[in-house]
Structures are given as C-alpha cells and as structure tokens.
Design an enzyme around this catalytic site. Structure first.
Site, PDB file in Angstrom:
ATOM      1  N   ASP A  10       3.166  -0.309  -3.197  1.00 61.62           N
ATOM      2  CA  ASP A  10       4.212  -0.874  -4.033  1.00 61.62           C
ATOM      3  C   ASP A  10       5.318  -1.450  -3.135  1.00 61.62           C
ATOM      4  OD1 ASP A  10       5.741  -1.200  -6.541  1.00 61.62           O
ATOM      5  OD2 ASP A  10       7.019   0.352  -5.670  1.00 61.62           O
ATOM      6  N   ASP A  12       9.167  -2.648  -4.430  1.00 64.67           N
ATOM      7  CA  ASP A  12      10.547  -2.259  -4.729  1.00 64.67           C
ATOM      8  C   ASP A  12      10.636  -0.746  -4.917  1.00 64.67           C
ATOM      9  OD1 ASP A  12      13.225  -2.363  -5.269  1.00 64.67           O
ATOM     10  OD2 ASP A  12      13.074  -3.922  -6.793  1.00 64.67           O
ATOM     11  N   THR A  43       2.183  -5.327  -6.373  1.00 69.04           N
ATOM     12  CA  THR A  43       3.461  -5.398  -7.074  1.00 69.04           C
ATOM     13  C   THR A  43       3.264  -5.708  -8.547  1.00 69.04           C
ATOM     14  OG1 THR A  43       5.579  -6.593  -7.154  1.00 69.04           O
ATOM     15  CG2 THR A  43       3.666  -7.834  -6.409  1.00 69.04           C
ATOM     16  N   ASN A  44       4.230  -5.335  -9.369  1.00 67.38           N
ATOM     17  CA  ASN A  44       4.252  -5.733 -10.777  1.00 67.38           C
ATOM     18  C   ASN A  44       5.087  -6.986 -11.000  1.00 67.38           C
ATOM     19  OD1 ASN A  44       2.542  -4.032 -12.134  1.00 67.38           O
ATOM     20  ND2 ASN A  44       4.126  -2.860 -13.181  1.00 67.38           N
ATOM     21  N   LYS A 184       0.364  -2.562 -13.333  1.00 72.35           N
ATOM     22  CA  LYS A 184       0.505  -1.102 -13.293  1.00 72.35           C
ATOM     23  C   LYS A 184       1.327  -0.624 -14.488  1.00 72.35           C
ATOM     24  CE  LYS A 184       2.433  -1.576  -9.241  1.00 72.35           C
ATOM     25  NZ  LYS A 184       3.110  -1.333  -7.941  1.00 72.35           N
ATOM     26  N   ASP A 209       6.812   4.515  -5.535  1.00 75.06           N
ATOM     27  CA  ASP A 209       7.981   5.352  -5.827  1.00 75.06           C
ATOM     28  C   ASP A 209       8.145   5.646  -7.309  1.00 75.06           C
ATOM     29  OD1 ASP A 209      10.594   3.470  -6.954  1.00 75.06           O
ATOM     30  OD2 ASP A 209       8.792   2.462  -6.244  1.00 75.06           O
ATOM     31  N   ASN A 210       7.336   5.022  -8.140  1.00 70.80           N
ATOM     32  CA  ASN A 210       7.542   5.125  -9.589  1.00 70.80           C
ATOM     33  C   ASN A 210       6.365   5.856 -10.220  1.00 70.80           C
ATOM     34  OD1 ASN A 210       7.718   4.575 -12.416  1.00 70.80           O
ATOM     35  ND2 ASN A 210       9.024   2.819 -11.991  1.00 70.80           N
ATOM     36  N   THR A 213       4.598   3.970 -13.235  1.00 67.17           N
ATOM     37  CA  THR A 213       3.805   2.768 -12.966  1.00 67.17           C
ATOM     38  C   THR A 213       2.792   3.022 -11.848  1.00 67.17           C
ATOM     39  OG1 THR A 213       5.567   1.931 -11.509  1.00 67.17           O
ATOM     40  CG2 THR A 213       5.553   1.164 -13.778  1.00 67.17           C
TER      41      THR A 213
END
Length: 260
Positions: A10, A12, A43-44, A184, A209-210, A213
C-alpha cells in the site's frame, strides 16, 4: 518470516502520509530491492496515473517504474476486457485523470453517455449533479455499475474527506443498484495484480496500514497480511478482530537477518 516472493505494498499510510514520508516504509522498499524481491505498489487511488505515482514516490526517496504500480483503474479495465469480446464496449466514466487515461488507452472502450455497457465511478473531486444523473439513468437502463473502490472517507491532513464509496452510495441510492467494487478490500484487485506479476497467492503478502482495506483484502483473497501501525489503523482498533498474519509498529521492526 516466510519466504514471500511478492510484496503487495500500500502507499498512503505505509510509505507516505500525504506529503509526509514514512521513513520506515521507504527503508522497507529499499531492503526489498536490495534483496531482489518482487514488489508491487497496490493502491486504491484512481486519481493518479501510474507515472504520477512513480513521480510522487521519487519525491519520497523511492526510485521505481510504472511496472511496479497497480491501481483499481488497471484492474477495472482488465476485469471488463476479460468478460467482453465485442469490438467496442461502451463506458460512462465518473473520475479523474488516472481512471480516464487508463480506460482510454484501450481501443476496445468507447465513451457512450446514452447507452453504455458499463458505468464506472471513481474518485471525482469535480463531481456534479449532471454526472450523477447520467450515471443513474444508464444504470437504470441496464448498464453494469462498477465502483473502483469503496472507501467512504480519505485522510487529507487532519481531515477525513468524502471518498469514492460515498460517491458510489449516492449513485446506488438514486439508481437502486449497488456497484461491483474492484479495489481493496475486494479480492478482484489482488487476483488481477498477482496475474500481472505472475505469482500465486501463497507466494504473496499484502503490506498496508489500513485494516479495513489492505488487511481485509488479504482475508478476502486468502493472501497473507502485514499490518503496519504507521497510518490509519492502531492496535486498539483491532482488539477482538481477526488478526493479520504479521503486526508491526513500523516496517523497521521486521527481522531482515532471516531470509524472506
């Protein structure tokens, strides 16, 4: 640590937070490169093209190329193309340059506001009533509704701003149809990413980090997960929940003395 062959990373909250560099994340990527391990930035974000992602990463100290970037825009295009073999596929697109440039790079797609085969909704910071109205009409007339990701909110500094999931919710409420999500935490983007790099699920780990997601994407696709507490999710947020394969405060905590 298992000898993973591909790291789906990921952005951010993992290697940067907005304009701020997450130094442990950058060092992690550098160590992967030194160990000659495959990695892909997953990435999203559909507002940037792969080259824009590469340029942003360079500003945070990571030299890479577009072959190491995978976005929901790319996954959406692949998903549709795999399921359609007609000469032209009509699209109505709500989104920004990252989504538009990817879709228009495929000659099989054409823009069709009146009777599209698909309505694709990505993050659009210039969303208008007209765009929602056209999308709603097309979906009611039979177009397949695709959302690039379901993020209801996005971090921007100290603020949470409306994300693509919020936009999709408006279109869903107006049209009476829920979207098929690609990004995600859905398994679709993970499977498309692994197909792109030629690795299997048991060779892969998702790094992010999420919990809602990145980590759930691992759960949903049966891919191992590494949660770093440098972004959205904190340890107290996952008490009583299914735990990730690996949990670290930051990516410097991994033992690189062992083969991985």
């Amino acid at each position: 640590m298992k000898d993973y062959r591909i790291f789906l990373i990921d952005l951010d909250g993992t290697v940067y937070r907005g304009d701020e560099t997450v130094e442990s994340g950058v060092r992690f990527v550098h160590r992967l490169a030194e160990a000659k391990k495959d990695y892909l930035f997953l990435t999203n974000n559909t507002t940037r093209t792969p080259q824009m992602v590469v340029d942003k990463l360079k500003g945070h100290g990571i030299e890479t190329d577009t072959a190491h970037v995978y976005t929901p825009s790319m996954a959406t295009a692949s998903y549709i193309l795999q399921r359609n073999h007609q000469k032209k596929i009509g699209l109505y697109i709500i989104g920004e340059i990252g989504l538009w440039s990817e879709m228009l790079s495929h000659p099989e797609f054409e823009i069709n506001e009146k009777n599209p085969d698909y309505v694709i909704v990505g993050m659009d910071r210039d969303l208008t009533y007209h765009k929602v109205r056209v999308a709603t009409r097309a979906i009611r007339n039979g177009a397949t509704f695709i959302g690039t990701n379901a993020d209801l909110n996005l971090p921007l500094g100290d603020e949470l701003i409306p994300g693509n999931g919020a936009q999709c919710a408006m279109v869903a409420a107006a049209s009476g149809q829920n979207p098929l999500y690609i990004g995600k935490p859905e398994s679709i983007i993970v499977e498309m990413a692994l197909a792109k790099v030629g690795h299997t699920k048991d060779e892969a780990i998702i790094v992010g980090d999420n919990y809602d997601t990145d980590i759930r994407a691992g759960f949903n696709s049966n891919v191992d997960q590494l949660l770093t507490l440098t972004g959205v999710t904190q340890k107290q947020d996952i008490v009583g929940k299914k735990q990730p394969t690996i949990l670290v405060n930051n990516l410097d905590e991994l033992n690189y003395e062992k083969k991985y």
